[in-house]
Design an enzyme around this catalytic site. Sequence first.
Site, short mmCIF file in Angstrom:
data_model
loop_
_atom_site.label_atom_id
_atom_site.label_comp_id
_atom_site.label_asym_id
_atom_site.label_seq_id
_atom_site.Cartn_x
_atom_site.Cartn_y
_atom_site.Cartn_z
N TYR A 127 -8.97 -0.15 -0.46
CA TYR A 127 -9.03 -0.69 0.90
C TYR A 127 -8.76 0.42 1.89
O TYR A 127 -7.78 1.16 1.76
CB TYR A 127 -8.02 -1.81 1.10
CG TYR A 127 -8.23 -2.52 2.43
CD1 TYR A 127 -9.08 -3.61 2.51
CD2 TYR A 127 -7.63 -2.06 3.59
CE1 TYR A 127 -9.33 -4.24 3.73
CE2 TYR A 127 -7.88 -2.68 4.81
CZ TYR A 127 -8.72 -3.77 4.87
OH TYR A 127 -8.98 -4.38 6.07
N GLN A 255 7.09 11.97 11.46
CA GLN A 255 7.13 10.61 10.92
C GLN A 255 7.40 9.59 12.02
O GLN A 255 6.85 8.49 11.99
CB GLN A 255 8.21 10.51 9.85
CG GLN A 255 7.86 11.23 8.57
CD GLN A 255 6.53 10.79 8.01
OE1 GLN A 255 6.36 9.66 7.56
NE2 GLN A 255 5.55 11.68 8.03
N HIS A 258 4.46 7.75 13.71
CA HIS A 258 3.60 6.79 13.00
C HIS A 258 3.58 5.44 13.70
O HIS A 258 2.52 4.90 14.00
CB HIS A 258 4.08 6.62 11.56
CG HIS A 258 3.41 7.55 10.61
ND1 HIS A 258 2.09 7.45 10.27
CD2 HIS A 258 3.89 8.61 9.92
CE1 HIS A 258 1.77 8.40 9.41
NE2 HIS A 258 2.85 9.12 9.18
N GLU A 323 10.89 7.74 1.26
CA GLU A 323 9.49 8.07 0.97
C GLU A 323 9.31 9.58 0.93
O GLU A 323 8.77 10.13 -0.03
CB GLU A 323 8.61 7.45 2.05
CG GLU A 323 7.13 7.74 1.92
CD GLU A 323 6.34 7.21 3.09
OE1 GLU A 323 5.11 7.10 2.96
OE2 GLU A 323 6.94 6.91 4.16
N HIS A 324 9.77 10.27 1.98
CA HIS A 324 9.70 11.73 2.06
C HIS A 324 11.12 12.28 2.19
O HIS A 324 11.90 11.79 3.01
CB HIS A 324 8.90 12.19 3.28
CG HIS A 324 7.54 11.56 3.40
ND1 HIS A 324 7.29 10.47 4.21
CD2 HIS A 324 6.36 11.88 2.80
CE1 HIS A 324 6.01 10.15 4.11
NE2 HIS A 324 5.42 10.97 3.27
N ASP A 357 1.08 15.47 3.16
CA ASP A 357 0.15 14.46 3.66
C ASP A 357 -1.30 14.88 3.51
O ASP A 357 -2.18 14.04 3.28
CB ASP A 357 0.42 14.20 5.15
CG ASP A 357 1.46 13.11 5.37
OD1 ASP A 357 1.87 12.47 4.38
OD2 ASP A 357 1.86 12.89 6.53
N GLU A 411 13.76 -14.63 -37.39
CA GLU A 411 13.28 -15.26 -36.16
C GLU A 411 12.56 -16.57 -36.43
O GLU A 411 11.93 -17.15 -35.53
CB GLU A 411 12.36 -14.29 -35.42
CG GLU A 411 13.08 -13.02 -34.97
CD GLU A 411 12.17 -12.02 -34.23
OE1 GLU A 411 10.95 -12.26 -34.17
OE2 GLU A 411 12.71 -11.03 -33.71
N HIS A 416 4.46 -15.03 -39.83
CA HIS A 416 4.52 -13.58 -39.71
C HIS A 416 4.92 -12.96 -41.06
O HIS A 416 4.32 -12.00 -41.52
CB HIS A 416 5.55 -13.16 -38.65
CG HIS A 416 5.07 -13.29 -37.24
ND1 HIS A 416 4.72 -14.48 -36.68
CD2 HIS A 416 4.87 -12.34 -36.28
CE1 HIS A 416 4.35 -14.30 -35.43
NE2 HIS A 416 4.42 -12.99 -35.16
#
Length: 433
Positions: A127, A255, A258, A323-324, A357, A411, A416
Amino acid sequence: MFMKTVLADGQAEQQVIREMKARAAGARGDIEQIVRGVMADVQQRGWDAVVEYAERFDGKAPYIVEPKVLDDAYNACDPKLIAALEKAAANIRDYHEQMLVKTWEWNRSKGETLGQTVRGLSRVGIYVPGGTAAYPSSVLMNAIPAKVAGVGELIMVTPPTENMSNEVLAAAKIAGVDTVIAIGGTQAIAALTYGAGFIPQVDKIVGPGNAFVAAAKKLAFGTVDIDMIAGPSEVLVIADHTANPTYVAADLLSQAEHDKLASAVLLTDSMAQAQAISCEMERQAKQLPRWDIIKESVANYGCAIVFDDLKDACRMADVVAPEHLEVVTAAPRELLPYLHNAGAIFLGQYAPEPLGDYMAGPCHVLPTSGTARFFSPLSTDTFLKKTSVIEYTRDALESYAQDIIALAQSEHLDAHANSIAVRFAEENNDENR
């Protein structure tokens, strides 16, 4: 002061952390309700619903952007920009080729062959936002790792704006996107999730978007995979008295510009340095076009905290999990062992966040809002599917048979146990005849 500055006392750190986490609140209830309705409608009615929503919100029905349009967009761009995109693409490709995990096989002992097949996903959707936002670098960062991973088909969806961004379309051509489809919003995510008309269902959806797109991706998860739900951008800088205030201020502002929810935080061991950086931020910010956004971002989510010891700053950075994360100190590598949680770490005064970036090569699609504690950056791993491979001889299986039977019976899964037992019961019967 332009950026509030406080001494570290425990409470100050916790307040900053609370404010940063609050920015990541999920989509409003009304948005989720709308998105849920669109997703359900597309799932039920398919292409008719997709066209209806596209005409309502995009202004036209979805269509495939012809390769010639991409060629024309590429040729219409400034050659200097094309050169920069090509160079960035090469760096991204080189980096991700280094980290590519490949199919492997291991002979643990005689008769035991184990391994893993590693394959790219068959089909991925990217996207790409439209409108005033045009980020060709994000196209490269999402598409190239997918191509390196061996994704079979890469489909990019983007809103059919009146003047579709030449830069974004040129980036799609450079990155090797297979198909570009003009469709945006929730209807694009729904079409990729369930498949509708000429838009096929994908295995995974990646890429940023508005609150509606983020909510749609969240609802799509489980039917398809997604990369992450990204929150507002953030940078945390650890700087000592040797850092250049002009550089650090510029990085924090990179930043803050933004959006109004972006966060720029400075951790330092020098009050004089904190004050100098704050003053320099104000000087630079007043000369920038996005001054109004920066001013509000810094006022609400910007802060400088002064510590006695930078190791304490590292401990706070690990809790924030930004994030950074920039480390601008005399010896930045000495702090690296103390830093465990960050989307990307930038060491030294010549590794500013915008380098990551655009040009260095590691992907700039990073976990936000503290999720770097458990999420990793988008990479080739994002687009790989791994399958275990197990091959045993009869003798190898027999050496484990009684152990497997014992575990299965513990079990109460008798079928099995029988699956193992029958392979050796037949031989015993033959010997008794």
